[in-house]
Design a protein around this motif. Structure first.
Motif, PDB file in Angstrom:
ATOM      1  N   TRP A  22       0.850  -1.182   0.000  1.00  0.00           N
ATOM      2  CA  TRP A  22       0.000   0.000   0.000  1.00  0.00           C
ATOM      3  C   TRP A  22       0.888   1.236   0.000  1.00  0.00           C
ATOM      4  CZ3 TRP A  22      -0.376   3.476   4.282  1.00  0.00           C
ATOM      5  CH2 TRP A  22       0.269   3.063   5.455  1.00  0.00           C
ATOM      6  N   ILE A  23       0.317   2.357  -0.379  1.00  0.00           N
ATOM      7  CA  ILE A  23       1.061   3.626  -0.458  1.00  0.00           C
ATOM      8  C   ILE A  23       0.405   4.650   0.459  1.00  0.00           C
ATOM      9  CG2 ILE A  23       1.660   5.568  -1.960  1.00  0.00           C
ATOM     10  CD1 ILE A  23       1.767   3.627  -4.304  1.00  0.00           C
ATOM     11  N   ASP A  24       1.252   5.362   1.202  1.00  0.00           N
ATOM     12  CA  ASP A  24       0.762   6.477   2.012  1.00  0.00           C
ATOM     13  C   ASP A  24       0.840   7.738   1.143  1.00  0.00           C
ATOM     14  OD1 ASP A  24       0.234   8.497   3.749  1.00  0.00           O
ATOM     15  OD2 ASP A  24       1.685   7.891   5.273  1.00  0.00           O
ATOM     16  N   GLN A  25      -0.269   8.100   0.538  1.00  0.00           N
ATOM     17  CA  GLN A  25      -0.267   9.229  -0.407  1.00  0.00           C
ATOM     18  C   GLN A  25       0.090  10.555   0.259  1.00  0.00           C
ATOM     19  OE1 GLN A  25      -2.767   6.845  -0.764  1.00  0.00           O
ATOM     20  NE2 GLN A  25      -1.932   6.023  -2.674  1.00  0.00           N
ATOM     21  N   ASP A  47      -4.358  13.260  -9.856  1.00  0.00           N
ATOM     22  CA  ASP A  47      -3.939  14.162  -8.779  1.00  0.00           C
ATOM     23  C   ASP A  47      -2.417  14.198  -8.631  1.00  0.00           C
ATOM     24  OD1 ASP A  47      -3.378  11.736  -7.619  1.00  0.00           O
ATOM     25  OD2 ASP A  47      -4.772  11.942  -5.943  1.00  0.00           O
ATOM     26  N   GLY A  48      -1.711  13.414  -9.474  1.00  0.00           N
ATOM     27  CA  GLY A  48      -0.255  13.439  -9.454  1.00  0.00           C
ATOM     28  C   GLY A  48       0.363  12.542  -8.407  1.00  0.00           C
ATOM     29  N   LEU A  49      -0.448  11.768  -7.706  1.00  0.00           N
ATOM     30  CA  LEU A  49       0.057  10.869  -6.669  1.00  0.00           C
ATOM     31  C   LEU A  49      -0.051   9.423  -7.133  1.00  0.00           C
ATOM     32  CD1 LEU A  49      -1.630  12.561  -3.559  1.00  0.00           C
ATOM     33  CD2 LEU A  49       0.673  12.948  -4.491  1.00  0.00           C
ATOM     34  N   ALA A  50       0.782   8.564  -6.530  1.00  0.00           N
ATOM     35  CA  ALA A  50       0.800   7.153  -6.918  1.00  0.00           C
ATOM     36  C   ALA A  50      -0.204   6.358  -6.085  1.00  0.00           C
ATOM     37  CB  ALA A  50       2.198   6.588  -6.729  1.00  0.00           C
ATOM     38  N   TYR A  51      -0.817   5.385  -6.745  1.00  0.00           N
ATOM     39  CA  TYR A  51      -1.774   4.478  -6.098  1.00  0.00           C
ATOM     40  C   TYR A  51      -1.468   3.059  -6.555  1.00  0.00           C
ATOM     41  CZ  TYR A  51      -4.410   8.682  -4.962  1.00  0.00           C
ATOM     42  OH  TYR A  51      -4.770   9.906  -4.470  1.00  0.00           O
ATOM     43  N   VAL A  52      -1.906   2.090  -5.738  1.00  0.00           N
ATOM     44  CA  VAL A  52      -1.757   0.696  -6.160  1.00  0.00           C
ATOM     45  C   VAL A  52      -2.948   0.324  -7.040  1.00  0.00           C
ATOM     46  CG1 VAL A  52      -0.394   0.019  -4.152  1.00  0.00           C
ATOM     47  CG2 VAL A  52      -2.897  -0.206  -4.074  1.00  0.00           C
ATOM     48  N   LYS A  53      -2.735  -0.732  -7.837  1.00  0.00           N
ATOM     49  CA  LYS A  53      -3.793  -1.230  -8.713  1.00  0.00           C
ATOM     50  C   LYS A  53      -4.186  -2.639  -8.294  1.00  0.00           C
ATOM     51  CE  LYS A  53      -1.646  -0.545 -12.714  1.00  0.00           C
ATOM     52  NZ  LYS A  53      -1.488  -0.362 -14.171  1.00  0.00           N
ATOM     53  N   GLU A  62      -8.708   4.480  -2.459  1.00  0.00           N
ATOM     54  CA  GLU A  62      -9.064   4.635  -1.054  1.00  0.00           C
ATOM     55  C   GLU A  62      -7.777   4.715  -0.221  1.00  0.00           C
ATOM     56  OE1 GLU A  62      -9.900   1.291  -2.384  1.00  0.00           O
ATOM     57  OE2 GLU A  62     -11.250   2.423  -3.673  1.00  0.00           O
ATOM     58  N   ALA A  63      -7.817   5.493   0.855  1.00  0.00           N
ATOM     59  CA  ALA A  63      -6.645   5.599   1.728  1.00  0.00           C
ATOM     60  C   ALA A  63      -6.309   4.234   2.308  1.00  0.00           C
ATOM     61  CB  ALA A  63      -6.925   6.594   2.852  1.00  0.00           C
ATOM     62  N   GLY A  64      -5.053   3.849   2.207  1.00  0.00           N
ATOM     63  CA  GLY A  64      -4.597   2.578   2.768  1.00  0.00           C
ATOM     64  C   GLY A  64      -4.986   1.352   1.972  1.00  0.00           C
ATOM     65  N   ALA A  65      -5.475   1.536   0.765  1.00  0.00           N
ATOM     66  CA  ALA A  65      -5.855   0.390  -0.069  1.00  0.00           C
ATOM     67  C   ALA A  65      -4.639  -0.476  -0.352  1.00  0.00           C
ATOM     68  CB  ALA A  65      -6.466   0.886  -1.381  1.00  0.00           C
ATOM     69  N   HIS A  90       4.693   0.635   1.405  1.00  0.00           N
ATOM     70  CA  HIS A  90       4.716  -0.328   2.506  1.00  0.00           C
ATOM     71  C   HIS A  90       4.339  -1.718   1.992  1.00  0.00           C
ATOM     72  CE1 HIS A  90       4.767   2.978   5.539  1.00  0.00           C
ATOM     73  NE2 HIS A  90       4.106   3.607   4.588  1.00  0.00           N
ATOM     74  N   VAL A  91       5.244  -2.679   2.172  1.00  0.00           N
ATOM     75  CA  VAL A  91       4.979  -4.073   1.788  1.00  0.00           C
ATOM     76  C   VAL A  91       4.836  -4.883   3.066  1.00  0.00           C
ATOM     77  CG1 VAL A  91       5.807  -6.079   0.505  1.00  0.00           C
ATOM     78  CG2 VAL A  91       6.364  -3.772  -0.293  1.00  0.00           C
ATOM     79  N   ARG A  92       3.728  -5.580   3.206  1.00  0.00           N
ATOM     80  CA  ARG A  92       3.510  -6.315   4.459  1.00  0.00           C
ATOM     81  C   ARG A  92       2.943  -7.700   4.188  1.00  0.00           C
ATOM     82  NH1 ARG A  92      -1.680  -2.693   6.506  1.00  0.00           N
ATOM     83  NH2 ARG A  92      -3.243  -3.730   5.201  1.00  0.00           N
ATOM     84  N   ARG A  93       3.108  -8.559   5.209  1.00  0.00           N
ATOM     85  CA  ARG A  93       2.525  -9.893   5.124  1.00  0.00           C
ATOM     86  C   ARG A  93       1.023  -9.782   5.250  1.00  0.00           C
ATOM     87  NH1 ARG A  93       6.989 -11.938   8.579  1.00  0.00           N
ATOM     88  NH2 ARG A  93       5.680 -11.421  10.340  1.00  0.00           N
ATOM     89  N   VAL A  94       0.326 -10.565   4.455  1.00  0.00           N
ATOM     90  CA  VAL A  94      -1.131 -10.565   4.534  1.00  0.00           C
ATOM     91  C   VAL A  94      -1.584 -11.182   5.861  1.00  0.00           C
ATOM     92  CG1 VAL A  94      -3.238 -11.508   3.500  1.00  0.00           C
ATOM     93  CG2 VAL A  94      -1.410 -10.634   2.035  1.00  0.00           C
TER      94      VAL A  94
END
Ligand code: SF4
Length: 106
Positions: A22-25, A47-53, A62-65, A90-94
Protein backbone atom coordinates in the motif's frame (compact mmCIF):
# COMPACT_ATOMS: atom_id res chain seq x y z
CA UNK A 1 20.17 -28.40 -11.46
CA UNK A 2 18.07 -25.37 -12.03
CA UNK A 3 15.11 -24.92 -9.78
CA UNK A 4 12.34 -22.95 -11.36
CA UNK A 5 10.02 -20.95 -9.20
CA UNK A 6 6.42 -20.96 -10.20
CA UNK A 7 4.43 -17.82 -9.66
CA UNK A 8 1.43 -18.45 -7.46
CA UNK A 9 -1.92 -17.02 -8.37
CA UNK A 10 -2.02 -14.71 -5.37
CA UNK A 11 0.61 -12.45 -3.82
CA UNK A 12 3.66 -14.14 -2.35
CA UNK A 13 6.84 -13.28 -0.53
CA UNK A 14 10.25 -14.87 -0.49
CA UNK A 15 9.07 -18.00 1.30
CA UNK A 16 5.78 -18.14 -0.53
CA UNK A 17 4.22 -15.98 2.14
CA UNK A 18 1.45 -13.82 0.64
CA UNK A 19 2.39 -10.13 0.65
CA UNK A 20 0.47 -6.98 -0.09
CA UNK A 21 1.51 -3.39 -0.75
CA UNK A 22 0.00 0.00 0.00
CA UNK A 23 1.06 3.63 -0.46
CA UNK A 24 0.76 6.48 2.01
CA UNK A 25 -0.27 9.23 -0.41
CA UNK A 26 0.29 11.90 2.27
CA UNK A 27 4.03 11.40 1.75
CA UNK A 28 4.07 10.68 -1.99
CA UNK A 29 6.11 13.18 -4.01
CA UNK A 30 4.60 12.09 -7.32
CA UNK A 31 7.97 11.49 -8.98
CA UNK A 32 6.73 8.23 -10.49
CA UNK A 33 9.73 6.06 -9.64
CA UNK A 34 7.47 3.23 -8.45
CA UNK A 35 5.53 3.36 -11.71
CA UNK A 36 8.77 2.97 -13.63
CA UNK A 37 9.76 -0.07 -11.57
CA UNK A 38 6.39 -1.81 -11.43
CA UNK A 39 3.73 -0.34 -13.73
CA UNK A 40 1.65 -3.47 -13.20
CA UNK A 41 1.25 -2.54 -9.53
CA UNK A 42 1.57 1.26 -9.31
CA UNK A 43 0.04 4.11 -11.28
CA UNK A 44 -0.06 7.88 -11.03
CA UNK A 45 -3.57 9.30 -10.84
CA UNK A 46 -4.65 12.67 -12.21
CA UNK A 47 -3.94 14.16 -8.78
CA UNK A 48 -0.26 13.44 -9.45
CA UNK A 49 0.06 10.87 -6.67
CA UNK A 50 0.80 7.15 -6.92
CA UNK A 51 -1.77 4.48 -6.10
CA UNK A 52 -1.76 0.70 -6.16
CA UNK A 53 -3.79 -1.23 -8.71
CA UNK A 54 -5.89 -4.31 -8.20
CA UNK A 55 -5.03 -7.56 -10.03
CA UNK A 56 -7.79 -6.52 -12.44
CA UNK A 57 -5.83 -3.31 -13.23
CA UNK A 58 -8.25 -1.09 -11.32
CA UNK A 59 -6.78 1.96 -9.58
CA UNK A 60 -7.43 1.74 -5.84
CA UNK A 61 -7.72 5.30 -4.55
CA UNK A 62 -9.06 4.63 -1.05
CA UNK A 63 -6.64 5.60 1.73
CA UNK A 64 -4.60 2.58 2.77
CA UNK A 65 -5.85 0.39 -0.07
CA UNK A 66 -3.72 -2.71 -0.56
CA UNK A 67 -3.09 -5.01 -3.49
CA UNK A 68 -1.40 -8.43 -3.60
CA UNK A 69 2.26 -8.57 -4.62
CA UNK A 70 2.71 -11.29 -7.25
CA UNK A 71 5.93 -13.25 -6.77
CA UNK A 72 7.05 -12.34 -10.27
CA UNK A 73 6.87 -8.65 -9.36
CA UNK A 74 8.21 -8.89 -5.81
CA UNK A 75 11.71 -7.62 -6.66
CA UNK A 76 10.31 -4.68 -8.61
CA UNK A 77 7.99 -3.77 -5.76
CA UNK A 78 10.78 -4.10 -3.17
CA UNK A 79 13.06 -1.93 -5.31
CA UNK A 80 10.27 0.63 -5.54
CA UNK A 81 9.95 0.71 -1.77
CA UNK A 82 13.72 1.09 -1.39
CA UNK A 83 13.98 3.90 -3.92
CA UNK A 84 10.77 5.73 -3.02
CA UNK A 85 11.79 9.29 -2.11
CA UNK A 86 8.73 9.71 0.07
CA UNK A 87 9.41 6.51 2.04
CA UNK A 88 5.74 5.78 1.60
CA UNK A 89 5.56 2.34 -0.05
CA UNK A 90 4.72 -0.33 2.51
CA UNK A 91 4.98 -4.07 1.79
CA UNK A 92 3.51 -6.31 4.46
CA UNK A 93 2.52 -9.89 5.12
CA UNK A 94 -1.13 -10.56 4.53
CA UNK A 95 -1.31 -13.02 7.46
CA UNK A 96 -0.31 -10.66 10.29
CA UNK A 97 0.06 -7.30 8.51
CA UNK A 98 3.71 -7.03 9.59
CA UNK A 99 5.70 -4.78 7.29
CA UNK A 100 8.58 -6.65 5.63
CA UNK A 101 9.80 -3.98 3.18
CA UNK A 102 9.39 -0.24 3.57
CA UNK A 103 9.95 2.47 6.16
CA UNK A 104 8.31 0.53 8.99
CA UNK A 105 10.05 -2.79 8.30
CA UNK A 106 12.30 -4.06 11.12
S1 SF4 B 1 8.14 6.26 -5.66
FE1 SF4 B 1 7.10 6.85 -3.74
S2 SF4 B 1 7.07 9.08 -3.76
FE2 SF4 B 1 7.50 8.40 -5.85
S3 SF4 B 1 5.51 8.32 -6.89
FE3 SF4 B 1 5.92 6.27 -6.06
S4 SF4 B 1 4.95 6.25 -4.03
FE4 SF4 B 1 5.12 8.40 -4.66
Amino acid sequence: MTVQQEAPTGGAGQAGEPLEVWIDQDLCTGDGICVQYAPEVFELDIDGLAYVKSPEDELLVEAGATTPVPLTLLQDVVDSAKECPGDCIHVRRVSDRVEVFGPDAE
